[in-house]
Motif scaffolding. Structure first.
Motif, PDB file in Angstrom:
ATOM      1  N   PHE A  70       5.476  -9.385   8.518  1.00  0.00           N
ATOM      2  CA  PHE A  70       5.352  -8.826   7.168  1.00  0.00           C
ATOM      3  C   PHE A  70       3.910  -8.932   6.687  1.00  0.00           C
ATOM      4  CE2 PHE A  70       5.560  -8.820   2.570  1.00  0.00           C
ATOM      5  CZ  PHE A  70       6.502  -7.857   2.285  1.00  0.00           C
ATOM      6  N   ARG A  71       3.323 -10.110   6.848  1.00  0.00           N
ATOM      7  CA  ARG A  71       1.943 -10.351   6.416  1.00  0.00           C
ATOM      8  C   ARG A  71       0.988  -9.412   7.157  1.00  0.00           C
ATOM      9  NH1 ARG A  71       1.058 -15.815   7.803  1.00  0.00           N
ATOM     10  NH2 ARG A  71       2.136 -16.393   5.897  1.00  0.00           N
ATOM     11  N   GLU A  72       1.194  -9.253   8.457  1.00  0.00           N
ATOM     12  CA  GLU A  72       0.355  -8.387   9.281  1.00  0.00           C
ATOM     13  C   GLU A  72       0.425  -6.934   8.816  1.00  0.00           C
ATOM     14  OE1 GLU A  72       0.711  -7.814  13.823  1.00  0.00           O
ATOM     15  OE2 GLU A  72       0.599  -9.994  13.500  1.00  0.00           O
ATOM     16  N   ILE A  73       1.629  -6.447   8.621  1.00  0.00           N
ATOM     17  CA  ILE A  73       1.803  -5.050   8.209  1.00  0.00           C
ATOM     18  C   ILE A  73       1.303  -4.840   6.785  1.00  0.00           C
ATOM     19  CG2 ILE A  73       3.523  -3.267   7.707  1.00  0.00           C
ATOM     20  CD1 ILE A  73       5.105  -4.351  10.149  1.00  0.00           C
ATOM     21  N   LEU A  74       1.553  -5.765   5.887  1.00  0.00           N
ATOM     22  CA  LEU A  74       1.066  -5.641   4.512  1.00  0.00           C
ATOM     23  C   LEU A  74      -0.455  -5.574   4.500  1.00  0.00           C
ATOM     24  CD1 LEU A  74       1.631  -5.521   1.481  1.00  0.00           C
ATOM     25  CD2 LEU A  74       1.550  -8.026   1.465  1.00  0.00           C
ATOM     26  N   ALA A  75      -1.134  -6.434   5.249  1.00  0.00           N
ATOM     27  CA  ALA A  75      -2.601  -6.413   5.320  1.00  0.00           C
ATOM     28  C   ALA A  75      -3.091  -5.083   5.887  1.00  0.00           C
ATOM     29  CB  ALA A  75      -3.104  -7.578   6.161  1.00  0.00           C
ATOM     30  N   GLU A  76      -2.444  -4.613   6.951  1.00  0.00           N
ATOM     31  CA  GLU A  76      -2.836  -3.340   7.567  1.00  0.00           C
ATOM     32  C   GLU A  76      -2.672  -2.189   6.579  1.00  0.00           C
ATOM     33  OE1 GLU A  76      -1.632  -0.498  11.372  1.00  0.00           O
ATOM     34  OE2 GLU A  76      -0.626  -2.416  11.111  1.00  0.00           O
ATOM     35  N   MET A  77      -1.571  -2.161   5.870  1.00  0.00           N
ATOM     36  CA  MET A  77      -1.306  -1.067   4.941  1.00  0.00           C
ATOM     37  C   MET A  77      -2.246  -1.103   3.739  1.00  0.00           C
ATOM     38  SD  MET A  77       0.963   0.491   6.617  1.00  0.00           S
ATOM     39  CE  MET A  77       1.761   1.686   5.584  1.00  0.00           C
ATOM     40  N   THR A  78      -2.468  -2.271   3.163  1.00  0.00           N
ATOM     41  CA  THR A  78      -3.366  -2.362   1.996  1.00  0.00           C
ATOM     42  C   THR A  78      -4.801  -2.047   2.405  1.00  0.00           C
ATOM     43  OG1 THR A  78      -3.521  -4.770   2.236  1.00  0.00           O
ATOM     44  CG2 THR A  78      -1.891  -3.926   0.670  1.00  0.00           C
ATOM     45  N   ASP A  79      -5.230  -2.524   3.573  1.00  0.00           N
ATOM     46  CA  ASP A  79      -6.578  -2.191   4.063  1.00  0.00           C
ATOM     47  C   ASP A  79      -6.723  -0.690   4.254  1.00  0.00           C
ATOM     48  OD1 ASP A  79      -7.216  -4.876   4.066  1.00  0.00           O
ATOM     49  OD2 ASP A  79      -7.082  -5.107   6.245  1.00  0.00           O
ATOM     50  N   TYR A  80      -5.707  -0.045   4.804  1.00  0.00           N
ATOM     51  CA  TYR A  80      -5.742   1.393   5.033  1.00  0.00           C
ATOM     52  C   TYR A  80      -5.910   2.154   3.716  1.00  0.00           C
ATOM     53  CZ  TYR A  80      -4.323   6.115   6.294  1.00  0.00           C
ATOM     54  OH  TYR A  80      -4.280   7.476   6.462  1.00  0.00           O
ATOM     55  N   VAL A  81      -5.142   1.790   2.706  1.00  0.00           N
ATOM     56  CA  VAL A  81      -5.214   2.478   1.411  1.00  0.00           C
ATOM     57  C   VAL A  81      -6.611   2.346   0.813  1.00  0.00           C
ATOM     58  CG1 VAL A  81      -4.370   2.458  -0.977  1.00  0.00           C
ATOM     59  CG2 VAL A  81      -2.746   2.307   0.923  1.00  0.00           C
ATOM     60  N   ILE A  82      -7.171   1.147   0.826  1.00  0.00           N
ATOM     61  CA  ILE A  82      -8.503   0.926   0.257  1.00  0.00           C
ATOM     62  C   ILE A  82      -9.567   1.678   1.059  1.00  0.00           C
ATOM     63  CG2 ILE A  82     -10.270  -0.808  -0.275  1.00  0.00           C
ATOM     64  CD1 ILE A  82      -7.745  -0.826  -2.135  1.00  0.00           C
ATOM     65  N   GLU A  83      -9.470   1.645   2.392  1.00  0.00           N
ATOM     66  CA  GLU A  83     -10.435   2.355   3.239  1.00  0.00           C
ATOM     67  C   GLU A  83     -10.374   3.864   3.003  1.00  0.00           C
ATOM     68  OE1 GLU A  83      -9.616   1.176   7.260  1.00  0.00           O
ATOM     69  OE2 GLU A  83     -10.140  -0.912   6.839  1.00  0.00           O
ATOM     70  N   GLU A  84      -9.173   4.409   2.842  1.00  0.00           N
ATOM     71  CA  GLU A  84      -9.007   5.850   2.689  1.00  0.00           C
ATOM     72  C   GLU A  84      -9.305   6.342   1.275  1.00  0.00           C
ATOM     73  OE1 GLU A  84      -8.167   8.255   5.070  1.00  0.00           O
ATOM     74  OE2 GLU A  84      -8.572   6.596   6.463  1.00  0.00           O
TER      75      GLU A  84
END
Length: 122
Positions: A70-84
């Protein structure tokens, strides 16, 4: 009264995040077997035309065996949104009463558009 005394019987540790009309509750709870799990509750305030209001709540349960993924996917998803899309909240620009804050003569941001909130409203 201690902080522990304010928690519900099965709550071990709690944190609250107030975010406008939404409030997020993070609660560590205990199973009947004595293990811990996490609940995350989103509570959203809705106001009726007559001024009365109600809350809608959504809850997820997260168990220890899922924490790492959960922590891994949440970090990946939030990083993606901010990067995009960056950190600016784009939807605010589309509200009919949105005003971009502009620096005043002192170099400080100012805006005539603000919301007066009291803790009773949250």
């Amino acid at each position: 009264m201690s902080e522990k005394g304010l928690l519900e019987k099965d709550e071990i540790f709690s944190k609250v995040l107030r975010a406008g009309r939404r409030t997020y509750f993070f609660d560590v709870r205990e199973t009947k077997a004595g293990d811990y799990y996490l609940t995350i509750t989103e509570s959203k305030k809705f106001t009726h035309d007559d001024g009365s209001f109600h809350y809608k709540k959504h809850k997820i349960y997260l168990y220890k065996e899922d924490f790492s993924a959960f922590r891994e996917i949440l970090a990946e998803m939030t990083d993606y949104v901010i990067e995009e899309k960056g950190e600016e909240v784009i939807s605010e620009r589309h509200q009919k009463d949105f005003k971009k804050e502009t620096p005043d003569s002192n170099g400080e941001s100012s805006s005539d558009n603000f919301t007066d909130l009291s803790f009773d409203d949250i």
